[in-house]
Design a protein around this motif. Sequence first.
Motif, mmCIF file in Angstrom:
data_model
loop_
_atom_site.group_PDB
_atom_site.id
_atom_site.type_symbol
_atom_site.label_atom_id
_atom_site.label_comp_id
_atom_site.label_asym_id
_atom_site.label_seq_id
_atom_site.Cartn_x
_atom_site.Cartn_y
_atom_site.Cartn_z
ATOM 1 N N ALA A 131 0.641 -1.354 -0.078
ATOM 2 C CA ALA A 131 0.107 -0.037 0.002
ATOM 3 C C ALA A 131 0.914 1.271 0.073
ATOM 4 O O ALA A 131 0.535 2.259 -0.464
ATOM 5 C CB ALA A 131 -1.082 0.008 1.296
ATOM 6 N N GLN A 132 1.976 1.248 0.421
ATOM 7 C CA GLN A 132 3.006 2.235 0.497
ATOM 8 C C GLN A 132 3.563 2.712 -0.786
ATOM 9 O O GLN A 132 4.091 3.699 -1.159
ATOM 10 C CB GLN A 132 4.157 2.023 1.271
ATOM 11 N N LEU A 133 3.402 1.684 -2.048
ATOM 12 C CA LEU A 133 4.040 1.989 -3.233
ATOM 13 C C LEU A 133 3.085 2.729 -4.011
ATOM 14 O O LEU A 133 1.963 3.051 -3.641
ATOM 15 C CB LEU A 133 3.879 0.703 -3.998
ATOM 16 N N THR A 134 3.633 3.542 -5.003
ATOM 17 C CA THR A 134 3.000 4.421 -5.698
ATOM 18 C C THR A 134 2.057 3.559 -6.756
ATOM 19 O O THR A 134 2.519 2.298 -6.802
ATOM 20 C CB THR A 134 4.069 5.557 -6.604
ATOM 21 N N ASP A 135 1.277 4.345 -7.426
ATOM 22 C CA ASP A 135 0.447 3.435 -8.478
ATOM 23 C C ASP A 135 1.418 3.065 -9.647
ATOM 24 O O ASP A 135 1.200 2.101 -10.313
ATOM 25 C CB ASP A 135 -0.417 4.510 -9.252
ATOM 26 N N ARG A 136 2.398 3.818 -9.879
ATOM 27 C CA ARG A 136 3.359 3.608 -10.956
ATOM 28 C C ARG A 136 4.275 2.301 -10.502
ATOM 29 O O ARG A 136 4.458 1.416 -11.489
ATOM 30 C CB ARG A 136 4.187 4.555 -11.370
ATOM 31 N N GLN A 137 4.714 2.342 -9.366
ATOM 32 C CA GLN A 137 5.317 0.936 -9.017
ATOM 33 C C GLN A 137 4.504 -0.274 -8.922
ATOM 34 O O GLN A 137 4.705 -1.292 -9.355
ATOM 35 C CB GLN A 137 5.957 1.444 -7.368
ATOM 36 N N LEU A 138 3.263 -0.017 -8.367
ATOM 37 C CA LEU A 138 2.348 -1.212 -8.603
ATOM 38 C C LEU A 138 1.980 -1.707 -10.142
ATOM 39 O O LEU A 138 2.167 -2.669 -10.167
ATOM 40 C CB LEU A 138 0.845 -0.940 -7.902
ATOM 41 N N ASP A 139 2.131 -0.610 -10.977
ATOM 42 C CA ASP A 139 1.656 -1.003 -12.224
ATOM 43 C C ASP A 139 2.986 -1.731 -12.751
ATOM 44 O O ASP A 139 2.779 -2.737 -13.633
ATOM 45 C CB ASP A 139 1.384 0.150 -13.069
ATOM 46 N N ASP A 140 4.168 -1.409 -12.528
ATOM 47 C CA ASP A 140 5.179 -2.140 -12.843
ATOM 48 C C ASP A 140 5.403 -3.808 -12.549
ATOM 49 O O ASP A 140 5.910 -4.401 -13.122
ATOM 50 C CB ASP A 140 6.531 -1.323 -12.259
ATOM 51 N N ILE A 141 4.893 -3.990 -11.388
ATOM 52 C CA ILE A 141 4.745 -5.227 -10.955
ATOM 53 C C ILE A 141 3.477 -5.990 -11.481
ATOM 54 O O ILE A 141 3.257 -7.076 -10.658
ATOM 55 C CB ILE A 141 5.041 -5.446 -9.393
ATOM 56 N N GLY A 142 2.450 -5.198 -11.936
ATOM 57 C CA GLY A 142 1.521 -6.076 -12.460
ATOM 58 C C GLY A 142 0.210 -6.030 -11.447
ATOM 59 O O GLY A 142 -0.557 -7.036 -11.554
ATOM 60 N N LEU A 143 0.261 -5.000 -10.434
ATOM 61 C CA LEU A 143 -0.803 -4.934 -9.625
ATOM 62 C C LEU A 143 -1.648 -3.647 -9.617
ATOM 63 O O LEU A 143 -0.945 -2.449 -10.244
ATOM 64 C CB LEU A 143 -0.249 -5.271 -8.061
ATOM 65 N N CYS A 144 -2.837 -3.546 -9.123
ATOM 66 C CA CYS A 144 -3.468 -2.240 -9.131
ATOM 67 C C CYS A 144 -4.053 -2.148 -7.534
ATOM 68 O O CYS A 144 -3.874 -3.230 -6.813
ATOM 69 C CB CYS A 144 -4.800 -1.971 -9.790
ATOM 70 N N ARG A 145 -4.488 -1.155 -6.881
ATOM 71 C CA ARG A 145 -4.876 -0.731 -5.668
ATOM 72 C C ARG A 145 -6.267 -1.949 -5.383
ATOM 73 O O ARG A 145 -6.083 -2.438 -4.390
ATOM 74 C CB ARG A 145 -5.343 0.679 -5.480
ATOM 75 N N ALA A 146 -6.891 -2.364 -6.103
ATOM 76 C CA ALA A 146 -7.881 -2.971 -5.978
ATOM 77 C C ALA A 146 -7.263 -4.461 -5.694
ATOM 78 O O ALA A 146 -8.035 -5.354 -4.877
ATOM 79 C CB ALA A 146 -8.853 -3.433 -7.192
ATOM 80 N N ASP A 147 -6.245 -5.002 -6.260
ATOM 81 C CA ASP A 147 -5.650 -6.198 -6.080
ATOM 82 C C ASP A 147 -5.101 -6.271 -4.402
ATOM 83 O O ASP A 147 -4.932 -7.429 -3.975
ATOM 84 C CB ASP A 147 -4.424 -6.499 -7.008
ATOM 85 N N LEU A 148 -4.713 -5.080 -3.915
ATOM 86 C CA LEU A 148 -4.076 -5.273 -2.735
ATOM 87 C C LEU A 148 -5.317 -5.834 -1.727
ATOM 88 O O LEU A 148 -4.743 -6.340 -0.651
ATOM 89 C CB LEU A 148 -3.720 -4.014 -2.298
ATOM 90 N N GLN A 149 -6.328 -5.569 -1.825
ATOM 91 C CA GLN A 149 -7.244 -6.141 -0.799
ATOM 92 C C GLN A 149 -7.725 -7.537 -1.019
ATOM 93 O O GLN A 149 -7.869 -8.286 0.119
ATOM 94 C CB GLN A 149 -8.761 -5.269 -1.130
ATOM 95 N N ARG A 150 -7.097 -8.196 -2.225
ATOM 96 C CA ARG A 150 -7.305 -9.628 -2.257
ATOM 97 C C ARG A 150 -6.272 -10.404 -1.767
ATOM 98 O O ARG A 150 -5.962 -11.468 -1.548
ATOM 99 C CB ARG A 150 -7.412 -9.943 -3.620
ATOM 100 N N ILE A 151 -5.088 -9.714 -1.865
ATOM 101 C CA ILE A 151 -3.706 -10.572 -1.522
ATOM 102 C C ILE A 151 -3.787 -10.765 0.136
ATOM 103 O O ILE A 151 -3.975 -10.098 0.973
ATOM 104 C CB ILE A 151 -2.430 -9.371 -1.663
ATOM 105 N N GLY A 152 -3.410 -12.333 0.321
ATOM 106 C CA GLY A 152 -3.463 -12.774 1.609
ATOM 107 C C GLY A 152 -4.872 -12.985 2.390
ATOM 108 O O GLY A 152 -4.826 -13.341 3.226
ATOM 109 N N ARG A 153 -6.018 -13.046 1.618
ATOM 110 C CA ARG A 153 -7.077 -13.302 2.138
ATOM 111 C C ARG A 153 -7.259 -14.609 1.996
ATOM 112 O O ARG A 153 -7.153 -15.327 1.082
ATOM 113 C CB ARG A 153 -8.423 -12.626 1.318
ATOM 114 N N PHE A 154 -8.132 -15.177 3.052
ATOM 115 C CA PHE A 154 -8.333 -16.721 3.048
ATOM 116 C C PHE A 154 -9.555 -17.112 2.279
ATOM 117 O O PHE A 154 -10.802 -16.400 2.749
ATOM 118 C CB PHE A 154 -8.180 -17.282 4.467
#
Length: 69
Positions: free
Chosen positions: A46-69
């Motif tokens: 969440a601390q990364l910028t949108d550009r950095q997230l885009d570079d690794i192939g993620l968007c802000r909406a993806d962060l909510q799904r990471i690590g959910r069971f």
Amino acid sequence: MAAHTLTPDAFDRRLKPGHGLIAACSKIAATFREQADATRTRARLAQLTDRQLDDIGLCRADLQRIGRF
């Protein structure tokens, strides 16, 4: 009556992985560690910028799904 022979593993059967209270406690502890790790990962991403997230192939909406069971 038949005599019962004691094998070497007759007494440590309860201590094998996957059985008993120790195994249950270790599974619970592992679950808490996994949840804490997922929380830390989401916080760091969440601390990364949108550009950095885009570079690794993620968007802000993806962060909510990471690590959910």
